[in-house]
Design a protein around this motif. Structure first.
Motif, PDB file in Angstrom:
ATOM      1  N   ALA A  22      85.040 104.029 -10.173  1.00  0.00           N
ATOM      2  CA  ALA A  22      84.149 103.175 -11.096  1.00  0.00           C
ATOM      3  C   ALA A  22      82.674 103.021 -10.548  1.00  0.00           C
ATOM      4  O   ALA A  22      82.067 103.028 -11.274  1.00  0.00           O
ATOM      5  CB  ALA A  22      84.936 101.857 -11.261  1.00  0.00           C
ATOM      6  N   LEU A  23      82.721 102.911  -9.182  1.00  0.00           N
ATOM      7  CA  LEU A  23      81.470 102.810  -8.387  1.00  0.00           C
ATOM      8  C   LEU A  23      80.558 104.093  -8.633  1.00  0.00           C
ATOM      9  O   LEU A  23      79.290 104.107  -8.905  1.00  0.00           O
ATOM     10  CB  LEU A  23      81.688 102.282  -7.157  1.00  0.00           C
ATOM     11  CG  LEU A  23      82.157 100.772  -6.885  1.00  0.00           C
ATOM     12  CD1 LEU A  23      82.330 100.606  -5.655  1.00  0.00           C
ATOM     13  CD2 LEU A  23      81.315  99.881  -7.687  1.00  0.00           C
ATOM     14  N   ILE A  24      81.419 105.099  -8.301  1.00  0.00           N
ATOM     15  CA  ILE A  24      80.436 106.290  -8.548  1.00  0.00           C
ATOM     16  C   ILE A  24      80.047 106.521 -10.040  1.00  0.00           C
ATOM     17  O   ILE A  24      79.005 107.103 -10.232  1.00  0.00           O
ATOM     18  CB  ILE A  24      81.467 107.444  -8.205  1.00  0.00           C
ATOM     19  CG1 ILE A  24      81.846 107.556  -6.724  1.00  0.00           C
ATOM     20  CG2 ILE A  24      80.896 108.911  -8.828  1.00  0.00           C
ATOM     21  CD1 ILE A  24      82.968 108.590  -6.271  1.00  0.00           C
ATOM     22  N   GLU A  38      81.575  96.161 -13.355  1.00  0.00           N
ATOM     23  CA  GLU A  38      81.921  95.041 -12.536  1.00  0.00           C
ATOM     24  C   GLU A  38      83.177  94.202 -12.988  1.00  0.00           C
ATOM     25  O   GLU A  38      83.753  93.800 -12.237  1.00  0.00           O
ATOM     26  CB  GLU A  38      80.580  94.113 -12.301  1.00  0.00           C
ATOM     27  CG  GLU A  38      79.527  94.855 -11.608  1.00  0.00           C
ATOM     28  CD  GLU A  38      78.179  93.631 -11.535  1.00  0.00           C
ATOM     29  OE1 GLU A  38      78.353  92.948 -12.382  1.00  0.00           O
ATOM     30  OE2 GLU A  38      77.371  94.107 -10.941  1.00  0.00           O
ATOM     31  N   GLN A  39      83.281  94.120 -14.259  1.00  0.00           N
ATOM     32  CA  GLN A  39      84.420  93.593 -14.788  1.00  0.00           C
ATOM     33  C   GLN A  39      85.613  94.403 -14.608  1.00  0.00           C
ATOM     34  O   GLN A  39      86.746  93.850 -14.227  1.00  0.00           O
ATOM     35  CB  GLN A  39      84.179  93.587 -16.420  1.00  0.00           C
ATOM     36  CG  GLN A  39      85.276  92.720 -17.015  1.00  0.00           C
ATOM     37  CD  GLN A  39      85.542  91.088 -16.670  1.00  0.00           C
ATOM     38  OE1 GLN A  39      84.676  90.609 -16.363  1.00  0.00           O
ATOM     39  NE2 GLN A  39      86.806  90.928 -16.214  1.00  0.00           N
ATOM     40  N   LEU A  40      85.586  95.588 -14.656  1.00  0.00           N
ATOM     41  CA  LEU A  40      86.707  96.386 -14.315  1.00  0.00           C
ATOM     42  C   LEU A  40      87.138  96.375 -12.818  1.00  0.00           C
ATOM     43  O   LEU A  40      88.344  95.922 -12.459  1.00  0.00           O
ATOM     44  CB  LEU A  40      86.511  98.038 -14.573  1.00  0.00           C
ATOM     45  CG  LEU A  40      87.500  98.998 -14.140  1.00  0.00           C
ATOM     46  CD1 LEU A  40      88.704  98.786 -15.060  1.00  0.00           C
ATOM     47  CD2 LEU A  40      87.074 100.472 -14.312  1.00  0.00           C
ATOM     48  N   VAL A  41      86.223  96.258 -11.965  1.00  0.00           N
ATOM     49  CA  VAL A  41      86.524  96.205 -10.479  1.00  0.00           C
ATOM     50  C   VAL A  41      86.991  94.718 -10.106  1.00  0.00           C
ATOM     51  O   VAL A  41      88.070  94.573  -9.713  1.00  0.00           O
ATOM     52  CB  VAL A  41      85.144  96.279  -9.606  1.00  0.00           C
ATOM     53  CG1 VAL A  41      85.577  95.875  -8.183  1.00  0.00           C
ATOM     54  CG2 VAL A  41      84.842  97.767  -9.715  1.00  0.00           C
ATOM     55  N   ASP A  42      86.428  93.687 -10.850  1.00  0.00           N
ATOM     56  CA  ASP A  42      87.262  92.331 -10.885  1.00  0.00           C
ATOM     57  C   ASP A  42      88.490  92.307 -11.331  1.00  0.00           C
ATOM     58  O   ASP A  42      89.257  91.608 -10.634  1.00  0.00           O
ATOM     59  CB  ASP A  42      86.139  91.115 -11.742  1.00  0.00           C
ATOM     60  CG  ASP A  42      84.956  91.268 -10.772  1.00  0.00           C
ATOM     61  OD1 ASP A  42      84.611  91.459  -9.655  1.00  0.00           O
ATOM     62  OD2 ASP A  42      84.076  90.527 -11.581  1.00  0.00           O
ATOM     63  N   LYS A  76     101.892 101.270 -14.069  1.00  0.00           N
ATOM     64  CA  LYS A  76     101.286 101.165 -15.578  1.00  0.00           C
ATOM     65  C   LYS A  76     100.058 100.485 -15.570  1.00  0.00           C
ATOM     66  O   LYS A  76      98.911 100.977 -16.256  1.00  0.00           O
ATOM     67  CB  LYS A  76     102.442  99.995 -16.103  1.00  0.00           C
ATOM     68  CG  LYS A  76     101.905  99.820 -17.549  1.00  0.00           C
ATOM     69  CD  LYS A  76     103.069  98.584 -18.119  1.00  0.00           C
ATOM     70  CE  LYS A  76     102.616  98.166 -19.682  1.00  0.00           C
ATOM     71  NZ  LYS A  76     103.303  96.939 -20.061  1.00  0.00           N
ATOM     72  N   LYS A  77      99.877  99.365 -14.620  1.00  0.00           N
ATOM     73  CA  LYS A  77      98.254  98.946 -14.540  1.00  0.00           C
ATOM     74  C   LYS A  77      97.441  99.904 -14.021  1.00  0.00           C
ATOM     75  O   LYS A  77      96.264  99.929 -14.770  1.00  0.00           O
ATOM     76  CB  LYS A  77      98.326  97.575 -13.556  1.00  0.00           C
ATOM     77  CG  LYS A  77      99.121  96.535 -14.117  1.00  0.00           C
ATOM     78  CD  LYS A  77      98.421  96.060 -15.734  1.00  0.00           C
ATOM     79  CE  LYS A  77      97.424  94.963 -15.596  1.00  0.00           C
ATOM     80  NZ  LYS A  77      97.065  94.639 -16.710  1.00  0.00           N
ATOM     81  N   ILE A  82      92.641 103.313 -15.186  1.00  0.00           N
ATOM     82  CA  ILE A  82      92.203 104.467 -15.487  1.00  0.00           C
ATOM     83  C   ILE A  82      91.563 104.876 -16.772  1.00  0.00           C
ATOM     84  O   ILE A  82      90.484 105.477 -16.988  1.00  0.00           O
ATOM     85  CB  ILE A  82      93.282 105.973 -15.049  1.00  0.00           C
ATOM     86  CG1 ILE A  82      93.244 105.806 -13.272  1.00  0.00           C
ATOM     87  CG2 ILE A  82      92.557 107.242 -15.300  1.00  0.00           C
ATOM     88  CD1 ILE A  82      94.567 106.463 -13.309  1.00  0.00           C
ATOM     89  N   GLU A  83      92.310 104.309 -17.871  1.00  0.00           N
ATOM     90  CA  GLU A  83      91.885 104.628 -18.963  1.00  0.00           C
ATOM     91  C   GLU A  83      90.598 104.087 -19.646  1.00  0.00           C
ATOM     92  O   GLU A  83      89.693 104.288 -19.897  1.00  0.00           O
ATOM     93  CB  GLU A  83      93.074 104.022 -20.126  1.00  0.00           C
ATOM     94  CG  GLU A  83      92.637 104.442 -21.533  1.00  0.00           C
ATOM     95  CD  GLU A  83      92.749 105.624 -21.977  1.00  0.00           C
ATOM     96  OE1 GLU A  83      91.898 106.020 -23.021  1.00  0.00           O
ATOM     97  OE2 GLU A  83      93.289 106.508 -21.395  1.00  0.00           O
ATOM     98  N   ARG A  84      90.497 102.610 -18.910  1.00  0.00           N
ATOM     99  CA  ARG A  84      89.349 101.851 -18.978  1.00  0.00           C
ATOM    100  C   ARG A  84      88.382 102.291 -18.399  1.00  0.00           C
ATOM    101  O   ARG A  84      87.002 102.561 -18.966  1.00  0.00           O
ATOM    102  CB  ARG A  84      89.541 100.328 -18.483  1.00  0.00           C
ATOM    103  CG  ARG A  84      90.400  99.437 -19.361  1.00  0.00           C
ATOM    104  CD  ARG A  84      90.705  98.233 -18.741  1.00  0.00           C
ATOM    105  NE  ARG A  84      89.235  97.445 -18.494  1.00  0.00           N
ATOM    106  CZ  ARG A  84      89.419  96.585 -17.800  1.00  0.00           C
ATOM    107  NH1 ARG A  84      90.304  95.810 -17.233  1.00  0.00           N
ATOM    108  NH2 ARG A  84      88.004  95.792 -17.634  1.00  0.00           N
TER     109      ARG A  84
END
Length: 88
Positions: A22-24, A38-42, A76-77, A82-84
Motif C-alpha cells: 500500500a505504501l509503495i 491511509e484508510q486501508l493501512v488503518d 480471509k481478511k 489485497i483486493e482493496r
C-alpha cells in the motif's frame, strides 16, 4: 496444530507485506490515493490488533480448533485487503 508463535509470525508477515504494498502504491501514484491508502493501512492495523487478541485468548475449549479458525479468518481478511489494495 499451529503454535501461537507461528501464527503471530504469519500474521505479521502477511499483513506487513500488504501495508508495504500500500505504501509503495501511494509513493508511485499521485496524492489522490493518499486518504484511501491511509484508510486501508488503518483498517489493516485494527484487524491485526483484533486477530492478536484472538490468538492470545486463553479461555478456549479446543485450542487447536480455535487457532485454525483464527488462521482462516486471517487469510480471509488478508485476501480482502489485497483486493482493496488492487482497487486503489
Amino acid at each position: 496444530m499451529a503454535s501461537k508463535k507461528e501464527l503471530k509470525k504469519d500474521l505479521n508477515d502477511r499483513f506487513g507485506e500488504i501495508i508495504d504494498g500500500a505504501l509503495i502504491n501511494q509513493e508511485a501514484n499521485s496524492d489522490d490515493s493518499t486518504s484511501k491508502t491511509e484508510q486501508l493501512v488503518d483498517d489493516i492495523i485494527a484487524e491485526f490488533d483484533q486477530l492478536i487478541e484472538q490468538i492470545n485468548k486463553k479461555d478456549t475449549e479446543n485450542r487447536g480448533k480455535h487457532l485454525k479458525s483464527v488462521r482462516e479468518s486471517m487469510n480471509k481478511k488478508a485476501d480482502e485487503f489485497i483486493e482493496r489494495l488492487n482497487n486503489l
